[in-house]
Design a protein around this motif. Structure first.
Motif, short mmCIF file in Angstrom:
data_model
loop_
_atom_site.label_atom_id
_atom_site.label_comp_id
_atom_site.label_asym_id
_atom_site.label_seq_id
_atom_site.Cartn_x
_atom_site.Cartn_y
_atom_site.Cartn_z
N ASN A 51 0.82 -1.22 0.00
CA ASN A 51 0.00 0.00 0.00
C ASN A 51 0.85 1.27 0.00
N PRO A 73 -7.45 1.73 2.45
CA PRO A 73 -8.83 1.22 2.41
C PRO A 73 -9.59 1.72 3.63
N GLY A 74 -10.90 1.63 3.60
CA GLY A 74 -11.68 2.10 4.75
C GLY A 74 -13.15 1.76 4.56
N LEU A 75 -13.93 1.89 5.63
CA LEU A 75 -15.36 1.59 5.54
C LEU A 75 -16.15 2.79 5.02
N GLY A 79 -17.25 1.95 1.72
CA GLY A 79 -16.06 1.12 1.57
C GLY A 79 -15.07 1.67 0.56
N ALA B 42 -14.62 -4.14 2.52
CA ALA B 42 -13.61 -3.20 3.02
C ALA B 42 -13.03 -3.69 4.34
N ARG B 45 -10.46 -6.34 3.76
CA ARG B 45 -9.18 -5.78 3.28
C ARG B 45 -8.41 -5.13 4.44
N LEU B 46 -9.11 -4.39 5.29
CA LEU B 46 -8.46 -3.74 6.44
C LEU B 46 -7.88 -4.77 7.39
N ASP B 49 -4.34 -6.10 6.89
CA ASP B 49 -3.26 -5.13 6.77
C ASP B 49 -2.77 -4.72 8.16
N ASN B 51 -0.93 -2.45 9.13
CA ASN B 51 -0.84 -1.00 9.36
C ASN B 51 -2.21 -0.36 9.52
N GLN B 52 -3.26 -1.17 9.51
CA GLN B 52 -4.62 -0.64 9.67
C GLN B 52 -5.24 -1.14 10.96
N LEU B 54 -8.95 -0.74 12.51
CA LEU B 54 -10.32 -0.25 12.60
C LEU B 54 -10.88 -0.78 13.91
N GLN B 68 -10.76 4.77 12.78
CA GLN B 68 -9.76 4.05 11.98
C GLN B 68 -8.40 4.72 12.12
N THR B 70 -4.42 4.51 10.77
CA THR B 70 -3.53 3.99 9.73
C THR B 70 -2.10 4.36 10.12
#
Lengths: 150, 150
Positions: A51, A73-75, A79, B42, B45-46, B49, B51-52, B54, B68, B70
């Protein structure tokens, strides 16, 4: 003027990238071009992250620009994937040549290819020239950017 | 008031998170709580990762907040890692309860543990209450936030 290439940064580019980061009214106080070790470590971390895209602009073998693009990415917004541009720098000799535009256009095109629905960035409130530049490229100054130093 | 837990969001939290994203003057136009499929995609995908982050805030089994975070490595500022806060939402019933503060404090503490030297976020220029909130928490409104819709 030879052809411009925008490609992923590699270790050999680090001295030139750091020199550009430091050659800036704000960057001069923040960077340490005499000690590159933290920058090499950061590049290694970036290179392993799909990323993250740290790129350099190269003309005739010379690194003359850099930009970091982060895919997030995020919701929210159904999304939506967004991207964040950071650390845009153009070598002092190349300012006014349209290179900044080329770099940001690369970031926008890449974001589109990655399915992003939004590209965002923050610019220090003192960089009024940069603000006009981003507005010319279609960006809207719709947000306030907050920072907290740790 | 029972204990508050802040933990990673899981698929079962998605309806509550989307309801909070949509219950907002700006979010109401952007979200689709009747079709959750893009949100589940979404979240997947989060979740893959590192580095994410949520997260949801939960009290007595009820999701009442979300945020969220990051983690963004980079070369600038001597290879500083920074973090970006997005999509902070507090359930309408819980506003004014200090929950927003708890969520942002969680993000700042997590950023510090992850070695970040900077936490940043952007807030829509119309959200003046949010601006005061972030300033109370020590953030500085030093930047202009630009967005480009694709």
């Amino acid at each position: 003027m030879g052809d411009l290439e925008i490609r992923p940064a590699v270790a050999g580019d680090v001295p030139a990238v750091v020199a550009m980061l430091a050659d800036d009214p704000l960057g001069a106080q923040r960077e340490s071009p005499d000690d590159l070790s933290p920058y090499y470590a950061a590049l290694e971390r970036l290179s392993g992250d799909p990323n993250q895209r740290l790129v350099v602009a190269v003309r005739e073998g010379r690194v003359i620009g850099t930009l970091q693009l982060t895919i997030v990415p995020g919701l929210s917004r159904r999304g939506a994937v967004r991207s964040i541009i950071e650390a845009v720098r153009v070598h002092a000799d190349e300012r006014g040549s349209g290179l900044g535009t080329r770099l940001v256009e690369w970031a926008v095109d890449t974001s589109r290819r990655e399915g992003c629905r939004l590209v965002q960035l923050t610019s220090d409130a003192t960089r009024t020239d940069a603000h006009r530049f981003y507005e010319r490229l279609g960006f809207t100054a719709s947000h306030v950017g907050f920072k907290l130093q740790l």
